[in-house]
Design a protein around this motif. Structure first.
Motif, PDB file in Angstrom:
ATOM      1  N   SER A 190       6.161   1.936  13.886  1.00 49.27           N
ATOM      2  CA  SER A 190       5.387   0.910  13.194  1.00 49.27           C
ATOM      3  C   SER A 190       3.968   1.382  12.910  1.00 49.27           C
ATOM      4  CB  SER A 190       5.344  -0.378  14.026  1.00 49.27           C
ATOM      5  OG  SER A 190       4.698  -1.391  13.279  1.00 49.27           O
ATOM      6  N   ASN A 191       3.626   1.347  11.641  1.00 46.88           N
ATOM      7  CA  ASN A 191       2.223   1.477  11.243  1.00 46.88           C
ATOM      8  C   ASN A 191       1.826   0.039  10.936  1.00 46.88           C
ATOM      9  OD1 ASN A 191      -0.236   1.949  10.064  1.00 46.88           O
ATOM     10  ND2 ASN A 191       0.570   2.992   8.259  1.00 46.88           N
ATOM     11  N   PRO A 192       1.418  -0.704  11.957  1.00 51.86           N
ATOM     12  CA  PRO A 192       1.328  -2.160  11.818  1.00 51.86           C
ATOM     13  C   PRO A 192       0.047  -2.604  11.115  1.00 51.86           C
ATOM     14  CG  PRO A 192       0.724  -1.510  14.039  1.00 51.86           C
ATOM     15  CD  PRO A 192       1.013  -0.242  13.289  1.00 51.86           C
ATOM     16  N   VAL A 231       6.936  -8.759   6.649  1.00 53.04           N
ATOM     17  CA  VAL A 231       6.667 -10.172   6.429  1.00 53.04           C
ATOM     18  C   VAL A 231       6.483 -10.430   4.922  1.00 53.04           C
ATOM     19  CG1 VAL A 231       4.142 -10.137   6.604  1.00 53.04           C
ATOM     20  CG2 VAL A 231       5.392 -12.024   7.610  1.00 53.04           C
ATOM     21  N   ASN A 232       6.186  -9.374   4.187  1.00 55.78           N
ATOM     22  CA  ASN A 232       5.896  -9.491   2.755  1.00 55.78           C
ATOM     23  C   ASN A 232       7.152  -9.156   1.937  1.00 55.78           C
ATOM     24  OD1 ASN A 232       4.892  -9.271   0.171  1.00 55.78           O
ATOM     25  ND2 ASN A 232       3.429  -7.622   0.622  1.00 55.78           N
ATOM     26  N   PRO A 233       7.722 -10.146   1.220  1.00 56.35           N
ATOM     27  CA  PRO A 233       8.960  -9.875   0.468  1.00 56.35           C
ATOM     28  C   PRO A 233       8.792  -8.762  -0.558  1.00 56.35           C
ATOM     29  CG  PRO A 233       8.143 -12.120   0.043  1.00 56.35           C
ATOM     30  CD  PRO A 233       7.256 -11.530   1.084  1.00 56.35           C
ATOM     31  N   VAL A 242       0.831  -1.198   0.000  1.00 53.21           N
ATOM     32  CA  VAL A 242       0.000   0.000   0.000  1.00 53.21           C
ATOM     33  C   VAL A 242       0.877   1.266   0.000  1.00 53.21           C
ATOM     34  CG1 VAL A 242      -0.220   0.206   2.528  1.00 53.21           C
ATOM     35  CG2 VAL A 242      -2.114   0.901   1.070  1.00 53.21           C
ATOM     36  N   GLY A 243       0.370   2.298  -0.644  1.00 51.31           N
ATOM     37  CA  GLY A 243       1.090   3.577  -0.661  1.00 51.31           C
ATOM     38  C   GLY A 243       0.784   4.384   0.591  1.00 51.31           C
ATOM     39  N   THR A 244       1.172   5.637   0.559  1.00 53.38           N
ATOM     40  CA  THR A 244       0.962   6.453   1.756  1.00 53.38           C
ATOM     41  C   THR A 244      -0.512   6.840   1.832  1.00 53.38           C
ATOM     42  OG1 THR A 244       1.258   8.548   0.689  1.00 53.38           O
ATOM     43  CG2 THR A 244       3.248   7.444   1.433  1.00 53.38           C
ATOM     44  N   ARG A 284     -10.445 -13.905   3.723  1.00 49.18           N
ATOM     45  CA  ARG A 284      -9.442 -13.367   2.808  1.00 49.18           C
ATOM     46  C   ARG A 284      -8.535 -12.434   3.606  1.00 49.18           C
ATOM     47  NH1 ARG A 284     -12.601 -10.237  -1.422  1.00 49.18           N
ATOM     48  NH2 ARG A 284     -12.560 -12.098  -2.696  1.00 49.18           N
ATOM     49  N   ARG A 285      -7.231 -12.510   3.347  1.00 55.39           N
ATOM     50  CA  ARG A 285      -6.331 -11.693   4.177  1.00 55.39           C
ATOM     51  C   ARG A 285      -5.431 -10.802   3.327  1.00 55.39           C
ATOM     52  NH1 ARG A 285      -1.240 -13.869   7.070  1.00 55.39           N
ATOM     53  NH2 ARG A 285      -0.323 -11.830   7.424  1.00 55.39           N
ATOM     54  N   PHE A 286      -5.441  -9.523   3.636  1.00 55.72           N
ATOM     55  CA  PHE A 286      -4.578  -8.574   2.949  1.00 55.72           C
ATOM     56  C   PHE A 286      -3.409  -8.261   3.871  1.00 55.72           C
ATOM     57  CE2 PHE A 286      -8.936  -7.634   1.450  1.00 55.72           C
ATOM     58  CZ  PHE A 286      -8.770  -7.926   0.103  1.00 55.72           C
ATOM     59  N   ALA A 287      -2.203  -8.647   3.429  1.00 54.43           N
ATOM     60  CA  ALA A 287      -1.029  -8.469   4.299  1.00 54.43           C
ATOM     61  C   ALA A 287      -0.816  -7.001   4.652  1.00 54.43           C
ATOM     62  CB  ALA A 287       0.219  -9.031   3.612  1.00 54.43           C
ATOM     63  N   TYR A 288      -1.232  -6.095   3.761  1.00 52.68           N
ATOM     64  CA  TYR A 288      -0.922  -4.684   4.018  1.00 52.68           C
ATOM     65  C   TYR A 288      -1.669  -4.121   5.230  1.00 52.68           C
ATOM     66  CZ  TYR A 288      -5.304  -3.077   1.791  1.00 52.68           C
ATOM     67  OH  TYR A 288      -6.621  -2.837   1.476  1.00 52.68           O
ATOM     68  N   ARG A 289      -2.708  -4.863   5.698  1.00 49.78           N
ATOM     69  CA  ARG A 289      -3.467  -4.299   6.820  1.00 49.78           C
ATOM     70  C   ARG A 289      -3.809  -5.312   7.905  1.00 49.78           C
ATOM     71  NH1 ARG A 289      -9.374  -3.541   3.808  1.00 49.78           N
ATOM     72  NH2 ARG A 289     -10.137  -5.592   4.427  1.00 49.78           N
ATOM     73  N   GLU A 290      -3.664  -6.628   7.597  1.00 48.74           N
ATOM     74  CA  GLU A 290      -4.070  -7.654   8.569  1.00 48.74           C
ATOM     75  C   GLU A 290      -2.915  -8.599   8.861  1.00 48.74           C
ATOM     76  OE1 GLU A 290      -7.316  -9.230   6.312  1.00 48.74           O
ATOM     77  OE2 GLU A 290      -8.181  -7.230   6.254  1.00 48.74           O
ATOM     78  N   SER A 291      -2.704  -8.902  10.147  1.00 49.45           N
ATOM     79  CA  SER A 291      -1.562  -9.738  10.521  1.00 49.45           C
ATOM     80  C   SER A 291      -1.921 -11.217  10.541  1.00 49.45           C
ATOM     81  CB  SER A 291      -1.070  -9.338  11.915  1.00 49.45           C
ATOM     82  OG  SER A 291      -2.034  -9.725  12.882  1.00 49.45           O
ATOM     83  N   GLY A 296      10.491 -10.953   7.978  1.00 50.67           N
ATOM     84  CA  GLY A 296      10.060 -11.732   9.142  1.00 50.67           C
ATOM     85  C   GLY A 296       8.907 -11.059   9.846  1.00 50.67           C
ATOM     86  N   SER A 297       8.303 -11.831  10.761  1.00 49.85           N
ATOM     87  CA  SER A 297       7.110 -11.353  11.443  1.00 49.85           C
ATOM     88  C   SER A 297       7.459 -10.627  12.740  1.00 49.85           C
ATOM     89  CB  SER A 297       6.216 -12.551  11.754  1.00 49.85           C
ATOM     90  OG  SER A 297       5.053 -12.124  12.409  1.00 49.85           O
ATOM     91  N   LEU A 298       6.697  -9.640  13.046  1.00 54.26           N
ATOM     92  CA  LEU A 298       6.785  -8.884  14.303  1.00 54.26           C
ATOM     93  C   LEU A 298       8.251  -8.550  14.618  1.00 54.26           C
ATOM     94  CD1 LEU A 298       4.357  -8.056  16.151  1.00 54.26           C
ATOM     95  CD2 LEU A 298       5.011  -9.868  17.660  1.00 54.26           C
TER      96      LEU A 298
HETATM   97  C1  LIG Z   1      -0.340  -0.615   7.146  1.00 55.13           C
HETATM   98  S1  LIG Z   1       1.062  -1.238   6.316  1.00 55.13           S
HETATM   99  C2  LIG Z   1       2.242  -0.007   6.768  1.00 55.13           C
HETATM  100  C3  LIG Z   1       3.162   0.384   5.667  1.00 55.13           C
HETATM  101  C4  LIG Z   1       4.033   1.602   5.958  1.00 55.13           C
HETATM  102  N1  LIG Z   1       4.941   1.351   7.065  1.00 55.13           N
HETATM  103  C5  LIG Z   1       3.212   2.855   6.238  1.00 55.13           C
HETATM  104  O1  LIG Z   1       3.417   3.501   7.272  1.00 55.13           O
HETATM  105  O2  LIG Z   1       2.372   3.212   5.401  1.00 55.13           O
HETATM  106  C6  LIG Z   1       1.507  -2.617   7.356  1.00 55.13           C
HETATM  107  C7  LIG Z   1       2.720  -3.380   6.916  1.00 55.13           C
HETATM  108  O3  LIG Z   1       2.952  -4.462   7.832  1.00 55.13           O
HETATM  109  C8  LIG Z   1       3.346  -5.613   7.114  1.00 55.13           C
HETATM  110  N2  LIG Z   1       3.031  -6.818   7.926  1.00 55.13           N
HETATM  111  C9  LIG Z   1       1.914  -7.587   7.907  1.00 55.13           C
HETATM  112  N3  LIG Z   1       2.019  -8.588   8.796  1.00 55.13           N
HETATM  113  C10 LIG Z   1       3.232  -8.439   9.406  1.00 55.13           C
HETATM  114  C11 LIG Z   1       3.904  -9.148  10.422  1.00 55.13           C
HETATM  115  N4  LIG Z   1       3.368 -10.225  11.006  1.00 55.13           N
HETATM  116  N5  LIG Z   1       5.141  -8.716  10.791  1.00 55.13           N
HETATM  117  C12 LIG Z   1       5.704  -7.629  10.202  1.00 55.13           C
HETATM  118  N6  LIG Z   1       5.102  -6.914   9.240  1.00 55.13           N
HETATM  119  C13 LIG Z   1       3.884  -7.308   8.842  1.00 55.13           C
HETATM  120  C14 LIG Z   1       2.574  -5.526   5.828  1.00 55.13           C
HETATM  121  O4  LIG Z   1       3.166  -6.310   4.819  1.00 55.13           O
HETATM  122  C15 LIG Z   1       2.596  -4.027   5.549  1.00 55.13           C
HETATM  123  O5  LIG Z   1       3.694  -3.685   4.766  1.00 55.13           O
END
Ligand SMILES: C[S@@+](CC[C@H](N)C(=O)[O-])C[C@H]1O[C@@H](n2cnc3c(N)ncnc32)[C@H](O)[C@@H]1O
Length: 479
Positions: free
Chosen positions: A218-220, A177-179, A128-130, A230-237, A202-204
């Motif tokens: 972290s904007n986690p 976590v997303n390459p 995701v972008g800004t 359905r899971r979107f990595a950009y917003r759901e862990s 890697g995670s967390l």
């Molecule tokens: C909301 S986006 C934030 C992107 C950017 N840092 C920002 O401020 O806009 C959350 C990011 O966390 C990553 N993410 C998802 N699950 C994760 C996990 N378990 N550990 C680390 N990062 C994870 C996603 O791939 C995504 O890039």
């Protein structure tokens, strides 16, 4: 990366910065874009100047004529493709403005924005972008210089780019976590002139086990979605409920240097029968903490927000998806979902403030967030006998409320014209103190003078000050 460096020169040379785009668009097209309407922006950028062409290509995501851009540089860098005399963006490139509005900060490379009506949803590994959330966090991050920083869940790398701009020479570690995020973050760093950043998958906190940082931002992936959906990595862990944020907060002190900061955005659940402050308060460990709830949504509003975010509103599955979110919240006794800011600072004697602030505050909060934590820590130690000098915070305004013509007001309110813009009902002693204390005279002498002037007993005035000043210091009325 050499290709990206050439593109960086191209973008900067064309004036493709936030200020440049803002000027090219003008306020009407800019406002329409904020509502996801691109028609006024297409009209405003029809002139063909370099900044207009780049705005069309990378911001509005519409094809531009091949002759209008340095097509070889853009294609070699993997940012665009050319065919049939047209150039199309393969990735989104957004200019970033320094959070204090003072100049260009760099670029963020992300996947092309999926817009409502495109007839598709983002891919699982969409980067995701800004957006509003990332801007929110960027403004919250403390402005003190740091030697090393961790951007956890870096995505397009926007947070790391902002910190690098403020702390030149800082060691940057970005994890995700997303390459695909790491690939695009590396491109953002190259386009922003951020050299030598470490990118770890890697995670967390797993990729940085055993290490410590001056700053973790972290904007986690804080969105609380139904499991198995359905899971979107950009917003759901993929973790249950608000567990990702809880685990990050709980572990932060083990990954911070003394006095180091961890700042994140978070969602937290409001669970029936449990005050949210108590639930979130139980996450704290080994850090001063300032937790601010900025908004609360009920389960339906929340499901709608995130189904709209992933462009699922209006699709055939919309109703079933909506119900899955509601079923999940019902099963978990969730009555609402809070959104807010968390600022932690590693400390031996943690002071914690958990509060709701829904009104607009002075931005960027990062310029004074450290002083908010200082206030909490100092309030804990304060007494009129502690021998400290006290000053009224700059920008205080006093309001007297009562019937017209009355000799004495019914209520006195101190209001902060700046920073967190708090208001507090106060008594005569605090109001008098706010008028006279500027940090030059000892507090006991000021309190004695106020006792004399008001005809009150000096001991009572001190006891009153001991009772009320800690809260006013914690709230930033006195420093
Ligand atoms: C909301 S986006 C934030 C992107 C950017 N840092 C920002 O401020 O806009 C959350 C990011 O966390 C990553 N993410 C998802 N699950 C994760 C996990 N378990 N550990 C680390 N990062 C994870 C996603 O791939 C995504 O890039």
């Amino acid at each position: 990366m050499r290709d990206l460096r050439r593109v960086r020169e191209l973008l900067l040379g064309a004036g493709y910065t936030v200020a440049g785009v803002r000027e090219a668009l003008g306020p009407v097209a800019g406002g329409a874009l904020a509502r996801d309407e691109i028609v006024p922006a297409l009209r405003a950028t029809a002139g063909g100047s370099p900044v207009e062409v780049l705005t069309r290509l990378f911001w509005l995501q519409v094809p531009v004529p091949e002759g209008a851009v340095a097509v070889d540089d853009l294609t070699a860098a993997g940012l665009a493709e050319a065919s049939g005399g047209q150039v199309r963006a393969l990735l989104r490139v957004e200019p970033l403005e320094a959070v204090d509005g003072d100049g260009h900060a760099g670029y963020a490379v992300s996947d092309l924005k999926v817009r409502p009506g495109d007839g598709r949803v983002p891919a699982d590994d969409h980067v995701v972008g800004t957006g509003g959330a990332s801007a929110n966090l960027a403004q919250l991050v403390v402005h003190r210089p740091v030697d090393n920083v961790l951007d956890l869940g870096t995505g397009c790398g926007v947070q790391a780019v902002h910190v690098a701009g403020r702390s030149p020479g800082a060691r940057i570690t970005a994890t995700d976590v997303n390459p695909r995020s790491l690939e695009l973050a590396a491109m953002s760093f190259a386009l922003s002139g951020v050299d030598g950043a470490e990118l770890l998958r890697g995670s967390l906190l797993e990729p940085v086990e055993g290490r410590r940082f001056d700053l973790i931002v972290s904007n986690p992936p804080f969105v609380v979605a139904p499991p198995g959906d359905r899971r979107f990595a950009y917003r759901e862990s993929g973790m249950a409920g608000d567990d990702f944020c809880r685990r990050l907060v709980r572990s932060a002190s083990r990954y911070l240097n003394d006095g180091g900061y961890c700042q994140l955005l978070a969602n937290w659940l409001h669970v029936e029968g449990v005050p949210w402050e108590e639930r979130v308060g139980a996450w704290m460990d080994g850090c001063d903490a300032w937790i601010v709830q900025r908004d609360v949504q009920d389960p339906a509003e929340y499901a709608e927000l995130w189904l709209r975010d992933s462009c699922e509103a209006g699709t055939p599955e919309y109703r079933a998806r909506y119900e899955a979110w509601l079923d999940h919240f019902e099963r978990e006794n969730v009555t609402g979902i809070g959104f807010g800011w968390i600022t932690l600072r590693r400390s031996e004697r943690p002071a914690v403030r958990i509060e709701e602030l829904r009104h607009a505050v002075e931005q960027p909060v990062g310029a004074y967030a450290h002083e908010v934590l200082d206030g909490l820590a100092k309030a804990d130690e304060f007494s009129t006998a502690c021998g400290r000098l006290l000053a009224a915070a700059p920008g205080l305004v006093q309001e007297q409320i009562g019937p017209p013509g009355a000799e004495d007001p019914e209520r006195i309110v101190l209001r902060q014209a700046r920073r967190l813009r708090r208001a507090a009902g106060v008594g005569t002693v605090e109001a008098a103190l706010a008028g006279v204390c500027d940090g030059t005279l000892p507090l006991d002498r000021l309190l004695d003078a106020i006792a004399q002037l008001t005809g009150m007993d000096a001991g009572e005035v001190r006891a009153h000050a001991d009772a009320v000043l800690p809260e006013l210091i914690a709230d930033g009325f006195f420093v």
